[in-house]
Motif scaffolding. Structure first.
Motif, PDB file in Angstrom:
ATOM      1  N   THR A   1       6.011  36.210   5.579  1.00  6.99           N
ATOM      2  CA  THR A   1       6.962  37.046   4.836  1.00  6.99           C
ATOM      3  C   THR A   1       7.937  36.202   4.020  1.00  6.99           C
ATOM      4  OG1 THR A   1       8.453  37.111   6.724  1.00  6.99           O
ATOM      5  CG2 THR A   1       6.846  38.882   6.543  1.00  6.99           C
ATOM      6  N   LEU A   2       7.766  34.891   4.065  1.00  8.16           N
ATOM      7  CA  LEU A   2       8.693  34.005   3.354  1.00  8.16           C
ATOM      8  C   LEU A   2       8.856  34.341   1.865  1.00  8.16           C
ATOM      9  CD1 LEU A   2      10.328  31.834   4.670  1.00  8.16           C
ATOM     10  CD2 LEU A   2       8.671  30.127   3.926  1.00  8.16           C
ATOM     11  N   PRO A   3       7.780  34.678   1.155  1.00 12.29           N
ATOM     12  CA  PRO A   3       7.958  34.980  -0.275  1.00 12.29           C
ATOM     13  C   PRO A   3       8.933  36.125  -0.548  1.00 12.29           C
ATOM     14  CG  PRO A   3       5.648  34.638   0.196  1.00 12.29           C
ATOM     15  CD  PRO A   3       6.357  34.665   1.521  1.00 12.29           C
ATOM     16  N   MET A   4       9.160  36.966   0.470  1.00 15.44           N
ATOM     17  CA  MET A   4      10.100  38.071   0.263  1.00 15.44           C
ATOM     18  C   MET A   4      11.531  37.577   0.110  1.00 15.44           C
ATOM     19  SD  MET A   4       8.876  40.897   2.986  1.00 15.44           S
ATOM     20  CE  MET A   4       8.326  42.427   2.251  1.00 15.44           C
ATOM     21  N   LEU A   5      11.769  36.340   0.511  1.00  7.38           N
ATOM     22  CA  LEU A   5      13.140  35.828   0.491  1.00  7.38           C
ATOM     23  C   LEU A   5      13.468  35.109  -0.819  1.00  7.38           C
ATOM     24  CD1 LEU A   5      13.364  34.392   4.120  1.00  7.38           C
ATOM     25  CD2 LEU A   5      13.695  36.724   3.319  1.00  7.38           C
ATOM     26  N   ILE A   6      12.528  35.143  -1.762  1.00  7.67           N
ATOM     27  CA  ILE A   6      12.718  34.415  -3.014  1.00  7.67           C
ATOM     28  C   ILE A   6      12.534  35.384  -4.173  1.00  7.67           C
ATOM     29  CG2 ILE A   6      11.871  32.468  -4.383  1.00  7.67           C
ATOM     30  CD1 ILE A   6      10.372  31.711  -1.693  1.00  7.67           C
ATOM     31  N   PRO A   7      13.327  35.248  -5.244  1.00  9.62           N
ATOM     32  CA  PRO A   7      13.108  36.092  -6.416  1.00  9.62           C
ATOM     33  C   PRO A   7      11.711  35.841  -6.981  1.00  9.62           C
ATOM     34  CG  PRO A   7      15.178  34.889  -6.599  1.00  9.62           C
ATOM     35  CD  PRO A   7      14.462  34.340  -5.413  1.00  9.62           C
ATOM     36  N   SER A   8      11.111  36.894  -7.543  1.00  6.64           N
ATOM     37  CA  SER A   8       9.764  36.709  -8.090  1.00  6.64           C
ATOM     38  C   SER A   8       9.778  35.645  -9.194  1.00  6.64           C
ATOM     39  CB  SER A   8       9.221  38.038  -8.617  1.00  6.64           C
ATOM     40  OG  SER A   8      10.075  38.563  -9.601  1.00  6.64           O
ATOM     41  N   LEU A   9      10.892  35.509  -9.872  1.00  7.52           N
ATOM     42  CA  LEU A   9      11.026  34.442 -10.865  1.00  7.52           C
ATOM     43  C   LEU A   9      10.792  33.078 -10.229  1.00  7.52           C
ATOM     44  CD1 LEU A   9      14.278  35.554 -12.731  1.00  7.52           C
ATOM     45  CD2 LEU A   9      12.027  35.288 -13.780  1.00  7.52           C
ATOM     46  N   GLY A  10      11.356  32.893  -9.036  1.00 10.14           N
ATOM     47  CA  GLY A  10      11.218  31.624  -8.330  1.00 10.14           C
ATOM     48  C   GLY A  10       9.770  31.362  -7.930  1.00 10.14           C
TER      49      GLY A  10
ATOM     50  N   PRO B   1       3.242  39.827   1.147  1.00 11.53           N
ATOM     51  CA  PRO B   1       4.045  40.062   2.361  1.00 11.53           C
ATOM     52  C   PRO B   1       4.259  41.539   2.665  1.00 11.53           C
ATOM     53  CG  PRO B   1       5.037  38.344   1.037  1.00 11.53           C
ATOM     54  CD  PRO B   1       3.932  38.914   0.217  1.00 11.53           C
ATOM     55  N   SER B   2       4.480  42.346   1.646  1.00 13.94           N
ATOM     56  CA  SER B   2       4.705  43.774   1.903  1.00 13.94           C
ATOM     57  C   SER B   2       3.451  44.409   2.478  1.00 13.94           C
ATOM     58  CB  SER B   2       5.086  44.498   0.604  1.00 13.94           C
ATOM     59  OG  SER B   2       6.131  43.823  -0.025  1.00 13.94           O
ATOM     60  N   ALA B   3       2.304  44.060   1.892  1.00 14.65           N
ATOM     61  CA  ALA B   3       1.041  44.600   2.411  1.00 14.65           C
ATOM     62  C   ALA B   3       0.836  44.148   3.847  1.00 14.65           C
ATOM     63  CB  ALA B   3      -0.117  44.146   1.533  1.00 14.65           C
ATOM     64  N   PHE B   4       1.096  42.884   4.085  1.00 11.12           N
ATOM     65  CA  PHE B   4       0.916  42.331   5.426  1.00 11.12           C
ATOM     66  C   PHE B   4       1.769  43.076   6.454  1.00 11.12           C
ATOM     67  CE2 PHE B   4       2.872  39.400   8.521  1.00 11.12           C
ATOM     68  CZ  PHE B   4       1.781  39.222   9.345  1.00 11.12           C
ATOM     69  N   LEU B   5       3.052  43.269   6.134  1.00 13.16           N
ATOM     70  CA  LEU B   5       3.944  43.937   7.091  1.00 13.16           C
ATOM     71  C   LEU B   5       3.433  45.325   7.441  1.00 13.16           C
ATOM     72  CD1 LEU B   5       7.585  42.992   6.062  1.00 13.16           C
ATOM     73  CD2 LEU B   5       6.231  42.190   7.994  1.00 13.16           C
ATOM     74  N   LEU B   6       3.002  46.085   6.435  1.00  9.89           N
ATOM     75  CA  LEU B   6       2.529  47.447   6.675  1.00  9.89           C
ATOM     76  C   LEU B   6       1.274  47.451   7.550  1.00  9.89           C
ATOM     77  CD1 LEU B   6       3.064  49.035   3.154  1.00  9.89           C
ATOM     78  CD2 LEU B   6       4.076  49.822   5.301  1.00  9.89           C
ATOM     79  N   VAL B   7       0.336  46.584   7.230  1.00 11.15           N
ATOM     80  CA  VAL B   7      -0.930  46.596   7.952  1.00 11.15           C
ATOM     81  C   VAL B   7      -0.759  46.025   9.365  1.00 11.15           C
ATOM     82  CG1 VAL B   7      -3.287  45.712   7.990  1.00 11.15           C
ATOM     83  CG2 VAL B   7      -2.270  46.447   5.841  1.00 11.15           C
ATOM     84  N   TYR B   8      -0.058  44.901   9.449  1.00 10.69           N
ATOM     85  CA  TYR B   8       0.108  44.235  10.743  1.00 10.69           C
ATOM     86  C   TYR B   8       0.830  45.150  11.731  1.00 10.69           C
ATOM     87  CZ  TYR B   8       1.513  40.669  14.139  1.00 10.69           C
ATOM     88  OH  TYR B   8       1.715  39.953  15.283  1.00 10.69           O
ATOM     89  N   ASP B   9       1.868  45.815  11.251  1.00 12.57           N
ATOM     90  CA  ASP B   9       2.663  46.670  12.121  1.00 12.57           C
ATOM     91  C   ASP B   9       1.807  47.745  12.769  1.00 12.57           C
ATOM     92  OD1 ASP B   9       5.276  47.224  13.142  1.00 12.57           O
ATOM     93  OD2 ASP B   9       5.161  49.100  12.019  1.00 12.57           O
ATOM     94  N   VAL B  10       0.855  48.258  12.031  1.00 15.68           N
ATOM     95  CA  VAL B  10       0.007  49.312  12.589  1.00 15.68           C
ATOM     96  C   VAL B  10      -1.089  48.718  13.466  1.00 15.68           C
ATOM     97  CG1 VAL B  10      -1.527  51.209  12.024  1.00 15.68           C
ATOM     98  CG2 VAL B  10       0.516  50.822  10.663  1.00 15.68           C
ATOM     99  N   LEU B  11      -1.666  47.628  12.993  1.00 16.19           N
ATOM    100  CA  LEU B  11      -2.784  47.049  13.739  1.00 16.19           C
ATOM    101  C   LEU B  11      -2.340  46.526  15.109  1.00 16.19           C
ATOM    102  CD1 LEU B  11      -5.798  46.649  13.293  1.00 16.19           C
ATOM    103  CD2 LEU B  11      -5.338  44.298  12.634  1.00 16.19           C
TER     104      LEU B  11
END
Ligand SMILES: Nc1ncnc2c1ncn2[C@@H]1O[C@H](COP(=O)(O)OP(=O)(O)OP(=O)(O)O)[C@@H](O)[C@H]1O
Ligand SMILES: [Mg+2]
Lengths: 532, 255
Positions: A92-101, A142-152
Motif C-alpha cells: 500500500t506504500l504507493p498510496m502515501l505518495i502523490p501520483s505526480l511523485g 494498492p486500492s485493488a489489493f486492499l479490496l480483494v485482500y480484505d475479502v479473501l
C-alpha cells in the motif's frame, strides 16, 4: 419515542452541507454546458485521441492491477510465506505518495536518462502510452489489493474442504469457488481502479510525453490557458465513467458480507508453492520499491543525472523556495480535514446506520454519491461556484473541497462499523435513562475508536497526496505541498521535486506509525480484542 | 388473591409500518407476578408489541395501562420495566461490573451505591468470578446473565424478554430456564417472554399468548391451549409435535 430534536437538526445540517458543498457546485458546472461555445472542445483535434487514450489506458491498467492484486492476495492467503504483515504494508506504500511523485519516480528509472535505461543501455523511452499504463498500475494497484485482500482473507474454508473430499482439482476450485466468492469485490475493485486511473492527471503529466489523456487536457486548458469553460466540458465527460462506476457499485452493494461462522483455513506445508509465493510477492515489492527508492536517491544527489554525488543541499534549496511553508499548509489542511471530515462522516454514519428512517436513506445516498465525483471535476466546479466569494483563495475552500472529495470512504467505514454494533443499545439506554448522545459517547465511540482513527488516517493521508481537487483552487500562498512537485519540475528543479515527494511520503509514514500506536493503545485500554 | 386491577392492561393497540398493518388492535391483561409467554410465527408482531409496551415505539392507536395508570406516552425509563434481548445488547467496551453499574448511573437516588448493588446482583447470578472481565471473554450464557443482572438492578416490576435463549445451546438454556423461574419466585416480578420454543413456553408459563398476523388468537393456560385450542390456527400451531413436546416436558418436570 420520537427522534430527538438534536438529531433532526444534525440531519438537516448534513443535508444542507451536501447541497452547498457538492450539489450546487456540480449544477453550476453543468450549467456552463448550456453555452454552445463550451461544446467546441468536443470537435477539437485533441479531444477524441485523449478520450481513446484515457479509456484504453484505464482498461489495461485496471486489468493489470486486478490480476496483480488477485495474485498477491492469493499468495497472502494460501501460502505460508513469512512477513505477510510487512509485505501487506509495502503493497500500500504507493498510496502515501502523490501520483505526480510516482510518475516522476518512473521517469528517474526508465526515462531517457533513467537509471535503468542507462544501466542497460536501452534505447526505448518510457514516455507515452505504456509509460502511463505502468504508472497507472503503480498508482491504482494498492486500492485493488486492499479490496480483494480484505475479502479473501475472511473467506470461509469449509467449501474447499468439501471440494477436497470430493476430489475436485485445485484449478476448478479456484474457478468454481474462489472467483464467484470474489465476484463482488472484484467488480468493486475494477470500477475503483478504472475511476482512479481515468481521472488522474499526475501520472500522465509526468510520463505521458506527447500522449494526452482527458485529465491532462483539462489541466492544460484550465491551468495553462485559463479556459475554464472548456475545462468544464471535459470535466463533464470525466464525470460520466465515474457515475457509471458508481451506479454499478451501488447496485453491486454488500461487498461480500461475512457470515458469522467462518472456518479458518489450514495452509498445508508446501515448500515449492511458498517459494513461488516469495518470487511473486518479491517481484511486486521490487516493482513498488524501485520508483520510490529512486526518488529518495535523487533527493540527495547534486544534479541528476550528471553529478550523482551525495548532498543534503536540496533540503536547504527546497526550503528556500518555501517548501517548508507549503508543508505547513498541507499539514494544516490535512489536520483540519481529518478533524472536521471524521466528525461529519461519523455523525452521518451514526444517523444512517442507527437512527434510520426515510431521510436517512437519502443521506446515505448523498454520502456515497461523493464517490462518483472525480476530484479534478469537483475542484473545477468549486471555481465556478465560489469565485468571488469570501472562501475563494483561502485554506478554507481547500479544506472544504477535500472533505467532500474524500467523504465517501470514511463514511462507509463509520456506517459499517456502527451498523455492526448491537442495534438494541439505544433501546437499553432508553430504559435506564441514558439518552442517545450518552450511549453514543459512552459506548459507541469507545467501541468504534479503531474505526474513527482509520477514518482520520484516511482523510489525512489523502489530503497529503491529493493533487486533483486542489489543483485549480490553490493560490501561490495556500498551495499544498504535493502541488509543488509540478512547479519544481517545471523549473527543472528535479532534485527538489524529488525531495518534496519524499517529504510527503515521510510525513505520511510518521503519521501512519503514530496512528497505529494510538490505535493499539486505545484497543488495549478499551479491553477490546485487537481485531475489532 | 382477588385480582382488582391487572398489573398491565393493553387496549386496542394498533401499529402500521409504511402503511402496512402489523398490529390490528390487540387487547390483553397481564396479572401481577405472572409469567406470560408470547408464541407466534416470525413477523406476526411479537417484538413490535414488546417495544410498544416498554415505550421504545409509539403505537398508532391504543393504550398501555400500568397498575391502571395510562403510561402510553411515558418514557421507557419511567415505566418500571426492563427488557432483555436475544443478542444481550451489552456494552462491550465495559467490564461485567461496568455494564451493571452503568444501568444505575442515571438513577439519582441509587447512583452512589451502584458498586455494591451491582456486586450483589452479579453474585446472585453466579458471576462474581467474572466481575472484572471484559464482555468478550464470557460465554453466551454468562453474557445473557450479565444482561439479566443489568435489568434486575433497575428493580423493574415487569421484565420483558425477546427470545433471550435462542442464541444459547440446549444445556445452557435448560439451566437458564430454571434460573429465570427461580428469580421470578424470589422477586415476584411479572415476566413477559417471547420465544419460538414451544417447549420452553409450556415449561415456564402461567399463561401463553398465541399470536398470528398482528392479532391474538388465544391467551390461556398451557393446559387449556392444548386441550381447547380457540381456533384452527392455534390447534395447528400447537399441535405439531405435541406428543413429543409433552413427553419431554414431563421428563423435565420430573427432574
Ligand atoms: N421499524 C420497522 N419498519 C418497518 N417494518 C417493520 C419495522 N419493525 C418491524 N417491521 C415489520 O413488522 C412486522 C412484525 O415485526 P416484529 O419484529 O414485531 O415480528 P416478530 O413477531 O417479532 O418476528 P420474529 O419472530 O421474526 O422476531 C414484520 O413484517 C416486520 O418486517
Ligand atoms: Mg421479534
Amino acid at each position: 419515542m420520537g427522534i430527538s430534536k438534536g438529531i433532526s437538526l444534525t440531519r438537516i445540517a448534513l443535508v444542507l452541507f451536501f447541497l452547498v458543498a457538492a450539489v450546487l457546485p456540480l449544477c453550476g458546472l453543468l450549467a456552463s454546458l448550456l453555452d454552445p461555445a463550451a461544446w467546441e472542445v468536443f470537435s477539437s483535434p485533441q479531444f477524441l485521441p485523449a478520450c481513446l487514450n484515457s479509456v484504453s489506458i484505464a482498461l489495461i491498467a485496471m486489468l493489470l492491477s486486478l490480476s496483480i492484486a488477485l495474485l498477491v492476495s492469493w499468495v497472502f492467503c494460501r501460502t505460508n510465506i513469512r512477513g505477510k504483515g510487512a509485505f501487506a504494508v509495502l503493497m500500500t506504500l504507493p498510496m502515501l505518495i502523490p501520483s505526480l511523485g510516482l510518475g516522476m519516480g518512473l521517469v528517474f528509472l526508465l526515462g531517457s536518462n533513467g537509471i535503468i535505461t542507462n544501466l542497460l543501455g536501452l534505447d526505448v523511452s518510457i514516455y507515452g502510452f505504456w509509460g502511463i499504463v505502468i504508472g497507472a498500475v503503480l498508482y491504482s494497484f494498492p486500492s485493488a489489493f486492499l479490496l480483494v485482500y480484505d475479502v479473501l482473507k475472511n473467506e470461509d474454508a469449509s467449501p474447499y474442504e468439501a471440494a477436497d473430499v470430493l476430489g475436485i482439482p485445485k484449478l476448478s476450485q479456484f474457478a468454481g469457488i474462489t472467483l464467484p466468492y470474489l465476484r463482488k469485490p472484484l467488480i468493486s475493485a475494477a470500477f475503483a481502479t478504472f475511476t482512479l486511473v481515468v481521472t488522474d492527471y499526475g501520472v500522465p503529466l509526468m510520463v505521458g510525453g506527447k500522449t494526452i489523456t482527458l485529465p491532462v487536457l483539462m489541466y492544460q486548458e484550465v491551468i495553462g490557458l485559463l479556459n475554464f469553460d472548456t475545462g468544464a466540458s471535459i470535466g463533464f465527460v470525466l464525470l460520466l465513467p465515474a457515475v457509471v462506476a458508481f451506479l454499478v457499485d451501488v447496485l453491486n452493494q454488500d461487498r461480500g458480507r461475512l457470515g458469522f461462522v467462518r472456518k479458518a483455513r489450514v495452509i498445508r506445508e508446501d515448500r515449492r508453492r511458498d517459494f513461488a509465493g516469495y518470487v511473486a510477492v518479491g517481484a511486486v515489492s521490487v516493482a513498488i520499491l524501485l520508483p520510490i527508492c529512486v526518488f529518495v536517491l535523487v533527493s540527495f544527489v547534486v544534479k541528476y543525472p550528471l553529478d550523482l554525488s551525495f548532498t543534503l543541499g536540496n533540503i536547504g534549496r527546497s526550503m528556500n523556495l518555501n517548501a517548508g511553508a507549503y508543508w505547513l499548509n498541507s499539514l494544516a489542511i490535512a489536520l483540519a480535514v481529518s478533524l472536521i471530515g471524521t466528525s461529519l462522516a461519523y455523525l452521518a454514519g451514526y444517523i444512517t446506520a442507527r437512527v434510520g428512517g426515510k431521510s436517512a436513506r437519502v443521506l446515505h445516498l448523498a454520502c456515497i454519491t461523493t464517490l462518483a465525483i472525480p476530484g479534478i471535476v469537483l475542484g473545477l466546479s468549486y471555481v465556478f461556484a465560489f469565485k468571488g466569494s469570501f472562501l475563494y483563495g483561502t485554506l478554507g475552500i481547500l479544506v472544504l473541497v477535500n472533505i467532500v472529495h474524500f467523504f465517501a470512504s470514511p463514511y462507509l467505514l463509520a456506517y459499517n462499523a456502527l451498523g455492526k454494533v448491537n442495534l438494541n443499545l439505544e433501546a437499553v439506554g432508553a430504559t435506564i435513562g441514558a439518552s442517545r448522545w450518552r450511549i453514543l459517547k459512552d459506548v459507541l465511540v469507545p467501541q468504534t475508536a479503531g474505526t474513527i482513527l482509520e477514518m482520520f488516517s484516511f482523510f489525512f493521508v489523502n489530503c497529503m497526496v491529493t493533487i486533483s481537487a486542489v489543483a485549480f483552487l490553490a493560490t501561490t500562498l495556500d498551495m499544498p505541498l504535493a502541488l509543488l512537485i509540478t512547479d519544481f519540475d517545471a523549473q527543472r528543479l528535479t532534485e527538489c521535486a524529488a525531495f518534496v515527494s519524499l517529504l510527503v511520503l515521510l510525513t505520511n509514514i510518521v503519521f501512519k506509525a503514530l496512528f497505529a500506536g494510538v490505535k493499539r493503545l486505545l484497543m488495549r485500554r478499551a479491553g477490546l480484542p485487537a481485531s475489532a | 388473591m382477588t385480582t382488582l386491577t391487572p398489573k398491565l392492561s393493553v387496549r386496542g393497540l394498533k401499529k402500521n409500518f409504511d402503511g402496512k398493518g402489523v398490529l390490528h388492535g390487540i387487547d390483553f391483561d397481564v396479572l401481577d407476578g405472572e409469567f406470560l409467554s408470547i408464541l407466534g410465527p416470525s413477523g406476526c408482531g411479537k417484538t413490535t408489541t414488546l417495544r410498544i409496551l416498554i415505550g421504545l415505539l409509539e403505537p398508532d392507536a391504543g393504550t398501555v395501562l400500568l397498575d391502571g395508570v395510562d403510561v402510553t406516552d411515558a418514557a421507557p425509563d419511567q415505566r418500571s420495566m426492563g427488557i432483555v434481548f436475544q443478542n444481550y445488547a451489552l456494552f462491550e467496551n465495559m467490564t461485567v461490573r461496568g455494564n451493571v453499574e452503568y444501568a444505575l448511573k442515571f438513577d439519582k437516588e441509587r447512583k452512589d451505591r451502584r458498586r455494591e448493588i451491582a456486586e450483589k446482583a452479579l453474585a446472585q447470578l453466579g458471576l462474581s468470578a467474572q466481575i472484572d472481565k471484559p464482555i468478550h471473554e464470557l460465554s453466551g450464557g454468562q453474557q445473557q446473565r450479565v444482561s439479566i443482572a443489568r435489568t434486575l438492578v433497575l428493580e423493574p416490576e415487569i421484565i420483558l424478554f425477546d427470545e433471550p435463549m435462542s442464541a444459547l445451546d440446549v444445556e445452557t438454556r435448560l439451566s437458564m430456564r430454571a434460573e429465570l423461574k427461580d428469580i421470578q419466585e424470589r422477586l415476584g416480578t411479572t415476566m413477559i417472554y417471547i420465544t419460538h420454543d414451544q417447549e420452553e413456553a409450556f415449561a415456564l408459563s402461567d399463561r401463553i399468548m398465541v399470536m398470528g398476523g398482528g392479532e391474538i388468537h388465544q391467551l390461556d393456560t398451557p393446559e387449556q391451549i392444548i386441550a381447547h385450542p380457540a381456533d384452527e390456527y392455534v390447534a395447528d400451531f400447537v399441535n405439531k409435535n405435541l406428543r413429543i413436546k409433552m413427553d419431554s416436558l414431563a421428563r423435565f418436570m420430573d427432574r
